[in-house]
Design an enzyme around this catalytic site. Structure first.
Site, PDB file in Angstrom:
ATOM      1  CG  ASP A 118      18.055 -24.996 -30.233  1.00 11.37           C
ATOM      2  OD1 ASP A 118      18.254 -24.101 -29.389  1.00 11.37           O
ATOM      3  OD2 ASP A 118      18.923 -25.825 -30.573  1.00 11.37           O
ATOM      4  CB  THR A 160      14.182 -17.049 -25.500  1.00  6.80           C
ATOM      5  OG1 THR A 160      14.527 -18.052 -24.533  1.00  6.80           O
ATOM      6  CG2 THR A 160      14.577 -15.693 -24.951  1.00  6.80           C
ATOM      7  CG  LEU A 161      11.672 -14.875 -31.513  1.00  3.81           C
ATOM      8  CD1 LEU A 161      12.311 -13.484 -31.537  1.00  3.81           C
ATOM      9  CD2 LEU A 161      11.841 -15.565 -32.873  1.00  3.81           C
ATOM     10  N   GLY A 210      12.362 -22.007 -30.084  1.00  2.00           N
ATOM     11  CA  GLY A 210      12.191 -20.555 -30.136  1.00  2.00           C
ATOM     12  C   GLY A 210      11.393 -19.992 -28.981  1.00  2.00           C
ATOM     13  CE  LYS A 243      15.629 -20.274 -19.970  1.00  3.41           C
ATOM     14  NZ  LYS A 243      14.922 -20.976 -21.063  1.00  3.41           N
ATOM     15  CB  SER A 298      22.061 -24.718 -18.699  1.00  2.00           C
ATOM     16  OG  SER A 298      21.120 -25.171 -19.647  1.00  2.00           O
ATOM     17  CD  GLU A 323      12.318 -18.945 -22.349  1.00  2.00           C
ATOM     18  OE1 GLU A 323      13.239 -19.634 -22.836  1.00  2.00           O
ATOM     19  OE2 GLU A 323      12.260 -17.711 -22.444  1.00  2.00           O
ATOM     20  N   GLY A 324      10.199 -22.126 -19.484  1.00  2.00           N
ATOM     21  CA  GLY A 324      10.872 -23.352 -19.123  1.00  2.00           C
ATOM     22  C   GLY A 324      12.168 -23.530 -19.890  1.00  2.00           C
ATOM     23  CB  ALA A 325      15.052 -25.383 -19.698  1.00  2.00           C
TER      24      ALA A 325
END
Length: 229
Positions: free
Chosen positions: A12, A16-17, A14, A37, A41, A116-118
């Site tokens: 969280d 993705t934003l 951010g 991506k 999940s 983009e990782g996680a």
């Protein structure tokens, strides 16, 4: 073709934003774009199969248009860490298959692309591999998204140290104002700039998650790696 790996200081932060904002920024400069991506999940069942909100946003800002499976080859339903979501789905995540997917996609290159990782840099794929193995195998420069909140300076410094310890270049960092009640923004960003020894790619103000055009708003506060102030 410029391809970067986007990681965060934590869940969280951010990512993705900011990733979508960077893709939007590149599009305003007339560049072709692609967001990837590899593992997502926390996905929703739809008539077209599982779909992840973050991956859909990256798809939206990829131009020319791409298929969903090109953006997100592994879509998992449970909203938990990827290795746990994969276990619940009866599968095992392997870095080699995700790397192979990215290499196949890159056969049709774009001028600016992001993987983009996680979560953060050390989020596990399985017992032996972290998601950062993708960035290491492809030797991708890394963009670090820092969620501006209490404790973020420590998280950012440790993340930057881990990225460099893995032999990769920190191409830049973004300060993302994720907590509207956090008042120490200016001092925090000054301290981050002092310690991180990498270009700041922008300071993004707090953006309501319900803001449909959030990436365009973020893009106005961002610059691409190598782009002049």
């Amino acid at each position: 073709m410029s391809l970067y790996f986007v990681t965060g200081t934590d869940t969280d932060a951010g990512k993705t934003l900011i990733s979508a904002g960077l893709l939007a920024r590149a599009r305003t400069q007339g560049l072709t774009t692609r967001g990837i991506k590899p593992v997502a999940s926390g996905s929703t069942r739809t008539a077209r199969g599982l779909r992840n909100r973050d991956a859909l946003l990256l798809q939206r800002y990829s131009a020319p248009a791409v298929d969903y499976t090109e953006v997100n080859p592994v879509t998992l339903e449970p909203a938990v860490a990827p290795h746990l979501a994969a276990r619940e789905a009866g599968m095992t995540l392997e870095a080699s298959s995700l790397i192979a997917h990215i290499r196949r996609v890159q056969a049709s290159p774009r001028q600016f692309g992001l993987v983009e990782g996680a979560g953060g840099w050390r989020v596990p794929l399985n017992r032996q591999e972290d998601l950062s193995a993708i960035a290491r195998a492809l030797e991708l420069p890394v963009i670090l998204v820092i969620g501006l909140r209490l404790g973020c300076i420590n998280h950012a410094r440790l993340s930057a140290e881990a990225i460099r310890a893995d032999g990769l270049r920190l191409a830049g960092w973004v300060g993302n104002h994720i907590d509207p009640d956090y008042a120490e923004i200016e001092d925090t960003q000054t301290m981050l700039a002092h310690h991180l020894d990498a270009p700041c790619l922008g300071h993004v103000p707090w953006i309501d998650a319900a803001e449909a055009r959030g990436p365009e708003v973020a893009a106005r506060h961002l610059r691409l790696p190598g782009e002049a102030h």
